[in-house]
Design an enzyme around this catalytic site. Sequence first.
Site, PDB file in Angstrom:
ATOM      1  N   ASN A  95      34.891  54.836 -26.796  1.00  0.00           N
ATOM      2  CA  ASN A  95      34.790  53.372 -26.699  1.00  0.00           C
ATOM      3  C   ASN A  95      34.559  52.856 -25.281  1.00  0.00           C
ATOM      4  O   ASN A  95      34.037  51.757 -25.108  1.00  0.00           O
ATOM      5  CB  ASN A  95      36.082  52.757 -27.274  1.00  0.00           C
ATOM      6  CG  ASN A  95      36.184  51.281 -26.996  1.00  0.00           C
ATOM      7  OD1 ASN A  95      35.491  50.475 -27.608  1.00  0.00           O
ATOM      8  ND2 ASN A  95      37.033  50.918 -26.038  1.00  0.00           N
ATOM      9  N   TYR A 160      21.986  48.361 -20.087  1.00  0.00           N
ATOM     10  CA  TYR A 160      23.055  48.340 -21.104  1.00  0.00           C
ATOM     11  C   TYR A 160      22.497  48.604 -22.511  1.00  0.00           C
ATOM     12  O   TYR A 160      22.957  49.528 -23.187  1.00  0.00           O
ATOM     13  CB  TYR A 160      23.822  47.020 -21.015  1.00  0.00           C
ATOM     14  CG  TYR A 160      24.961  46.906 -22.007  1.00  0.00           C
ATOM     15  CD1 TYR A 160      26.065  47.751 -21.919  1.00  0.00           C
ATOM     16  CD2 TYR A 160      24.935  45.971 -23.029  1.00  0.00           C
ATOM     17  CE1 TYR A 160      27.113  47.657 -22.830  1.00  0.00           C
ATOM     18  CE2 TYR A 160      25.985  45.868 -23.939  1.00  0.00           C
ATOM     19  CZ  TYR A 160      27.062  46.708 -23.836  1.00  0.00           C
ATOM     20  OH  TYR A 160      28.094  46.614 -24.748  1.00  0.00           O
ATOM     21  N   LYS A 164      23.075  51.898 -25.099  1.00  0.00           N
ATOM     22  CA  LYS A 164      23.591  51.811 -26.475  1.00  0.00           C
ATOM     23  C   LYS A 164      22.568  52.351 -27.501  1.00  0.00           C
ATOM     24  O   LYS A 164      22.962  52.861 -28.548  1.00  0.00           O
ATOM     25  CB  LYS A 164      24.018  50.377 -26.800  1.00  0.00           C
ATOM     26  CG  LYS A 164      25.191  49.882 -25.924  1.00  0.00           C
ATOM     27  CD  LYS A 164      26.456  50.728 -26.083  1.00  0.00           C
ATOM     28  CE  LYS A 164      27.661  50.131 -25.376  1.00  0.00           C
ATOM     29  NZ  LYS A 164      28.883  50.952 -25.533  1.00  0.00           N
TER      30      LYS A 164
HETATM   31  P1  NAD Z   1      36.717  45.869 -21.653  1.00  0.00           P
HETATM   32  O1  NAD Z   1      36.065  45.666 -20.338  1.00  0.00           O
HETATM   33  O2  NAD Z   1      37.741  44.906 -22.135  1.00  0.00           O
HETATM   34  O3  NAD Z   1      37.336  47.349 -21.746  1.00  0.00           O
HETATM   35  C1  NAD Z   1      36.591  48.445 -21.294  1.00  0.00           C
HETATM   36  C2  NAD Z   1      37.410  49.698 -21.414  1.00  0.00           C
HETATM   37  O4  NAD Z   1      36.647  50.749 -20.804  1.00  0.00           O
HETATM   38  C3  NAD Z   1      38.732  49.611 -20.643  1.00  0.00           C
HETATM   39  O5  NAD Z   1      39.744  50.254 -21.378  1.00  0.00           O
HETATM   40  C4  NAD Z   1      38.450  50.377 -19.353  1.00  0.00           C
HETATM   41  O6  NAD Z   1      39.590  51.090 -18.876  1.00  0.00           O
HETATM   42  C5  NAD Z   1      37.405  51.393 -19.813  1.00  0.00           C
HETATM   43  N1  NAD Z   1      36.577  51.760 -18.666  1.00  0.00           N
HETATM   44  C6  NAD Z   1      35.804  50.935 -17.903  1.00  0.00           C
HETATM   45  N2  NAD Z   1      35.240  51.646 -16.895  1.00  0.00           N
HETATM   46  C7  NAD Z   1      35.694  52.934 -17.037  1.00  0.00           C
HETATM   47  C8  NAD Z   1      35.477  54.133 -16.310  1.00  0.00           C
HETATM   48  N3  NAD Z   1      34.681  54.182 -15.253  1.00  0.00           N
HETATM   49  N4  NAD Z   1      36.104  55.272 -16.738  1.00  0.00           N
HETATM   50  C9  NAD Z   1      36.894  55.254 -17.827  1.00  0.00           C
HETATM   51  N5  NAD Z   1      37.136  54.146 -18.560  1.00  0.00           N
HETATM   52  C10 NAD Z   1      36.539  53.006 -18.165  1.00  0.00           C
HETATM   53  O7  NAD Z   1      35.502  45.984 -22.669  1.00  0.00           O
HETATM   54  P2  NAD Z   1      35.371  45.752 -24.237  1.00  0.00           P
HETATM   55  O8  NAD Z   1      34.649  44.477 -24.423  1.00  0.00           O
HETATM   56  O9  NAD Z   1      36.636  46.008 -24.957  1.00  0.00           O
HETATM   57  O10 NAD Z   1      34.321  46.914 -24.532  1.00  0.00           O
HETATM   58  C11 NAD Z   1      34.661  48.122 -25.190  1.00  0.00           C
HETATM   59  C12 NAD Z   1      33.394  48.718 -25.745  1.00  0.00           C
HETATM   60  O11 NAD Z   1      32.788  47.786 -26.643  1.00  0.00           O
HETATM   61  C13 NAD Z   1      32.325  49.047 -24.699  1.00  0.00           C
HETATM   62  O12 NAD Z   1      31.708  50.271 -25.016  1.00  0.00           O
HETATM   63  C14 NAD Z   1      31.345  47.897 -24.828  1.00  0.00           C
HETATM   64  O13 NAD Z   1      30.058  48.259 -24.418  1.00  0.00           O
HETATM   65  C15 NAD Z   1      31.420  47.622 -26.313  1.00  0.00           C
HETATM   66  N6  NAD Z   1      30.987  46.295 -26.725  1.00  0.00           N
HETATM   67  C16 NAD Z   1      31.648  45.175 -26.310  1.00  0.00           C
HETATM   68  C17 NAD Z   1      31.190  43.927 -26.739  1.00  0.00           C
HETATM   69  C18 NAD Z   1      31.877  42.643 -26.311  1.00  0.00           C
HETATM   70  O14 NAD Z   1      31.295  41.583 -26.548  1.00  0.00           O
HETATM   71  N7  NAD Z   1      33.063  42.686 -25.760  1.00  0.00           N
HETATM   72  C19 NAD Z   1      30.084  43.838 -27.589  1.00  0.00           C
HETATM   73  C20 NAD Z   1      29.455  44.999 -27.987  1.00  0.00           C
HETATM   74  C21 NAD Z   1      29.911  46.213 -27.560  1.00  0.00           C
END
Ligand code: NAD
Length: 252
Positions: A95, A160, A164
């Site tokens: 994730n 990005y 994906k």
């Molecule tokens: P967030 O920024 O709240 O959390 C990101 C997580 O990734 C955190 O737990 C952080 O510790 C970890 N992380 C970041 N950089 C890191 C690194 N260098 N090494 C290890 N861990 C690392 O983000 P989120 O919105 O919860 O996103 C989680 C996933 O969902 C991601 O893959 C993101 O691309 C995807 N996503 C998010 C959204 C959105 O709108 N929030 C939409 C589509 C997909």
Amino acid sequence: MEIKNLLKDQVAVVTGGTRGIGLSIVRKFLEQGAKVVLFGSRPESADKAVSTLLSENPQYIVSGMAPKLDDFASVDAAFKEIHDQYGKIDILVNNAGISAREPIDEYSEENFDKIMNLNVKAVFDCTKAVAPYMKEQGNGCIINTSSMVSIYGQASGCGYPASKFAVNGLTKSLAQELGKYGIRVNAVAPGVTRTDMVAALPEDMLARVSAGIPFGRVGEPDEVANVFLFLASSLASYVTGAIVSVDGASKA
Ligand code: NAD
């Protein structure tokens, strides 16, 4: 509706489990009886998330680690430690992810590499590290966090969506490669979801995004995590190679 023990005694690893969508996934898995190891980017953030979860329920079996996800040796050592402790690893959720929105002429090579290393190579590293254990067990479940931009692309910040699209490629290919070992591989493609990643967006952009969603709002992390729970459970026993959208019918 009460759902209980969907993941009783399953051992799960969730990368990026310290906040946002990942923390919601960890919480759902724990509520359903799983033992969870969450990965964070730093030991302190992993420890903080573990303390929060244990303060919610001291019975949870949860711990934190912070391997360097784009370094296979570091990841491999972490999975070995988890396997030594529990004797199995049933579920991997890839994730952790970062995003960026720079136009191509301002996009540095360094930022492109950073996105690819976490969003793509870390998925490869973790899957490569866990696959031997799952093959030996004759079962396993891997779920990758993709994004709706893996279907539509996006107008700025090409790295990005490219990352994906690659996640979807890994998902579909590994589902074919690993199916004969009883391992399912799926991805969830969230739309805009209310996490720190989205808090970084300007207010007017968020309002524009919400207006383009039939429900008129962005998704909540729990609404996305519910789909991970379904895919991780035996309810999804014949689901593999799927990219499941959780985006409220958002348009690009
Ligand atoms: P967030 O920024 O709240 O959390 C990101 C997580 O990734 C955190 O737990 C952080 O510790 C970890 N992380 C970041 N950089 C890191 C690194 N260098 N090494 C290890 N861990 C690392 O983000 P989120 O919105 O919860 O996103 C989680 C996933 O969902 C991601 O893959 C993101 O691309 C995807 N996503 C998010 C959204 C959105 O709108 N929030 C939409 C589509 C997909």
